[in-house]
Design a protein around this motif. Structure first.
Motif, mmCIF file in Angstrom:
data_model
loop_
_atom_site.group_PDB
_atom_site.id
_atom_site.type_symbol
_atom_site.label_atom_id
_atom_site.label_comp_id
_atom_site.label_asym_id
_atom_site.label_seq_id
_atom_site.Cartn_x
_atom_site.Cartn_y
_atom_site.Cartn_z
ATOM 1 N N ALA A 1 0.634 -1.118 0.006
ATOM 2 C CA ALA A 1 0.129 -0.034 0.032
ATOM 3 C C ALA A 1 0.760 1.248 -0.058
ATOM 4 C CB ALA A 1 -0.969 -0.088 1.199
ATOM 5 N N GLY A 2 2.345 1.093 0.259
ATOM 6 C CA GLY A 2 3.161 2.169 0.081
ATOM 7 C C GLY A 2 3.389 2.771 1.570
ATOM 8 N N SER A 3 3.093 2.092 2.593
ATOM 9 C CA SER A 3 3.549 2.446 3.933
ATOM 10 C C SER A 3 4.779 2.286 4.111
ATOM 11 C CB SER A 3 2.688 1.969 4.977
ATOM 12 O OG SER A 3 1.297 2.447 4.890
ATOM 13 N N THR A 4 5.538 3.238 4.615
ATOM 14 C CA THR A 4 7.127 3.116 4.724
ATOM 15 C C THR A 4 7.626 3.120 6.446
ATOM 16 O OG1 THR A 4 7.361 5.602 4.501
ATOM 17 C CG2 THR A 4 7.640 3.853 2.498
ATOM 18 N N ASP A 5 8.596 2.471 6.733
ATOM 19 C CA ASP A 5 9.059 2.742 7.924
ATOM 20 C C ASP A 5 10.733 2.704 7.643
ATOM 21 O OD1 ASP A 5 9.817 0.819 10.611
ATOM 22 O OD2 ASP A 5 8.473 2.250 10.995
ATOM 23 N N TYR A 6 11.250 3.432 8.686
ATOM 24 C CA TYR A 6 12.672 3.531 8.574
ATOM 25 C C TYR A 6 13.531 3.397 9.970
ATOM 26 C CZ TYR A 6 11.944 5.972 4.146
ATOM 27 O OH TYR A 6 11.671 6.141 2.693
ATOM 28 N N ALA A 7 14.817 2.831 10.063
ATOM 29 C CA ALA A 7 15.388 2.932 11.047
ATOM 30 C C ALA A 7 15.772 4.568 11.303
ATOM 31 C CB ALA A 7 16.815 2.153 10.827
ATOM 32 N N ASP A 8 15.826 4.574 12.760
ATOM 33 C CA ASP A 8 16.236 5.913 13.058
ATOM 34 C C ASP A 8 17.555 6.488 12.470
ATOM 35 O OD1 ASP A 8 14.804 5.752 16.449
ATOM 36 O OD2 ASP A 8 13.959 6.231 14.595
ATOM 37 N N VAL B 1 18.832 6.205 9.586
ATOM 38 C CA VAL B 1 18.649 6.696 8.125
ATOM 39 C C VAL B 1 17.534 7.711 7.955
ATOM 40 C CG1 VAL B 1 19.682 4.226 7.617
ATOM 41 C CG2 VAL B 1 17.182 4.570 7.485
ATOM 42 N N LYS B 2 16.951 7.916 8.881
ATOM 43 C CA LYS B 2 15.649 8.826 8.732
ATOM 44 C C LYS B 2 16.129 9.949 8.080
ATOM 45 C CE LYS B 2 12.176 6.856 11.719
ATOM 46 N NZ LYS B 2 11.478 7.185 12.882
ATOM 47 N N GLY B 3 15.631 10.473 6.941
ATOM 48 C CA GLY B 3 16.044 11.902 6.507
ATOM 49 C C GLY B 3 17.181 11.810 5.584
ATOM 50 N N ARG B 4 17.711 10.453 5.434
ATOM 51 C CA ARG B 4 18.696 10.188 4.430
ATOM 52 C C ARG B 4 18.470 9.165 3.423
ATOM 53 N NH1 ARG B 4 23.541 8.215 6.384
ATOM 54 N NH2 ARG B 4 22.576 7.030 7.805
ATOM 55 N N PHE B 5 17.788 8.166 4.012
ATOM 56 C CA PHE B 5 17.375 7.166 2.901
ATOM 57 C C PHE B 5 16.105 7.390 2.624
ATOM 58 C CE2 PHE B 5 20.898 3.772 4.498
ATOM 59 C CZ PHE B 5 21.927 4.751 4.102
ATOM 60 N N THR B 6 15.770 6.947 1.218
ATOM 61 C CA THR B 6 14.322 6.735 0.876
ATOM 62 C C THR B 6 14.002 5.491 0.322
ATOM 63 O OG1 THR B 6 14.169 9.282 0.600
ATOM 64 C CG2 THR B 6 12.469 7.914 -0.460
ATOM 65 N N ILE B 7 12.929 4.780 0.568
ATOM 66 C CA ILE B 7 12.506 3.376 0.136
ATOM 67 C C ILE B 7 11.246 3.832 -0.711
ATOM 68 C CG2 ILE B 7 11.164 2.934 2.026
ATOM 69 C CD1 ILE B 7 11.935 -0.076 1.461
ATOM 70 N N SER B 8 11.319 3.066 -1.845
ATOM 71 C CA SER B 8 10.088 3.456 -2.928
ATOM 72 C C SER B 8 9.807 2.113 -3.670
ATOM 73 C CB SER B 8 10.558 4.544 -3.807
ATOM 74 O OG SER B 8 11.518 4.168 -4.988
ATOM 75 N N ARG B 9 8.789 2.066 -4.323
ATOM 76 C CA ARG B 9 8.662 0.625 -5.011
ATOM 77 C C ARG B 9 7.676 1.055 -6.133
ATOM 78 N NH1 ARG B 9 5.615 -3.300 -1.213
ATOM 79 N NH2 ARG B 9 5.295 -4.404 -3.102
ATOM 80 N N ASP B 10 7.818 0.029 -7.345
ATOM 81 C CA ASP B 10 6.930 0.233 -8.450
ATOM 82 C C ASP B 10 6.413 -1.120 -8.767
ATOM 83 O OD1 ASP B 10 6.195 0.171 -11.071
ATOM 84 O OD2 ASP B 10 8.121 0.979 -11.975
ATOM 85 N N ASN B 11 5.156 -1.019 -8.345
ATOM 86 C CA ASN B 11 4.328 -2.415 -8.200
ATOM 87 C C ASN B 11 4.028 -2.984 -9.570
ATOM 88 O OD1 ASN B 11 4.040 -2.562 -5.454
ATOM 89 N ND2 ASN B 11 2.113 -1.127 -5.716
ATOM 90 N N ALA B 12 4.263 -2.304 -10.731
ATOM 91 C CA ALA B 12 4.090 -2.812 -11.950
ATOM 92 C C ALA B 12 5.403 -3.561 -12.457
ATOM 93 C CB ALA B 12 3.790 -1.713 -12.651
ATOM 94 N N LYS B 13 6.452 -3.172 -11.744
ATOM 95 C CA LYS B 13 7.941 -3.956 -12.005
ATOM 96 C C LYS B 13 8.007 -4.855 -10.848
ATOM 97 C CE LYS B 13 9.801 -0.280 -14.977
ATOM 98 N NZ LYS B 13 10.885 0.972 -15.124
ATOM 99 N N ASN B 14 7.335 -4.853 -9.865
ATOM 100 C CA ASN B 14 7.457 -5.695 -8.779
ATOM 101 C C ASN B 14 9.112 -5.439 -8.187
ATOM 102 O OD1 ASN B 14 5.252 -7.070 -8.825
ATOM 103 N ND2 ASN B 14 6.003 -8.292 -10.494
ATOM 104 N N THR B 15 9.324 -4.144 -8.160
ATOM 105 C CA THR B 15 10.758 -3.739 -7.776
ATOM 106 C C THR B 15 10.693 -2.546 -6.767
ATOM 107 O OG1 THR B 15 11.742 -4.282 -9.865
ATOM 108 C CG2 THR B 15 12.820 -2.759 -8.589
#
Length: 122
Positions: A54-61, A63-77
């Motif tokens: 659904a796009g909900s994200t969670d980060y380790a403290d 890396v917050k503000g430095r790392f970004t996780i994202s996804r492309d559901n069409a590419k399963n990536t």
């Protein structure tokens, strides 16, 4: 079975940026959460970031503000953009996938990639 293939990683200077990607294939129907974990020498594997279908994200403290996780559901990536890298970010980074639910504990994940080395030189 689900196969996870990671790409990216490498050597970068402190303060630099690096991107990782992870493509999932196989029986991915029940995969709800994908994420990145890392393991440095002599340390336990730890959460970096997770993202649900659904796009909900969670980060380790750390890396917050430095790392970004994202996804492309069409590419399963999924992707991990890492900015302002520090020497303490040096580790093997693993992509992981979990069926049915989200969890922070890496032992709860069902599938793992082979890992990719990220080395940050100071």
């Amino acid at each position: 079975q689900v196969q996870l293939v990671e790409s990216g990683g490498g050597l970068v200077q402190a303060g630099g940026s690096l991107g990782l990607s992870c493509a999932a294939s196989g029986r991915i129907l029940n995969i709800v959460t994908m994420g990145w974990f890392r393991q440095a020498p002599g340390k336990q594997r730890e959460l970096v970031a997770t993202i649900t279908i659904a796009g909900s994200t969670d980060y380790a403290d750390s890396v917050k503000g430095r790392f970004t996780i994202s996804r492309d559901n069409a590419k399963n990536t999924i992707y991990l953009q890492m900015n302002t890298l520090k020497s303490e970010d040096t580790a093997v980074y693993y992509c992981a996938a979990k069926r049915f639910t989200w969890h922070i504990d890496p032992t709860r994940y069902d599938y793992w990639g082979q890992g990719t080395q990220v080395t940050v030189s100071s």
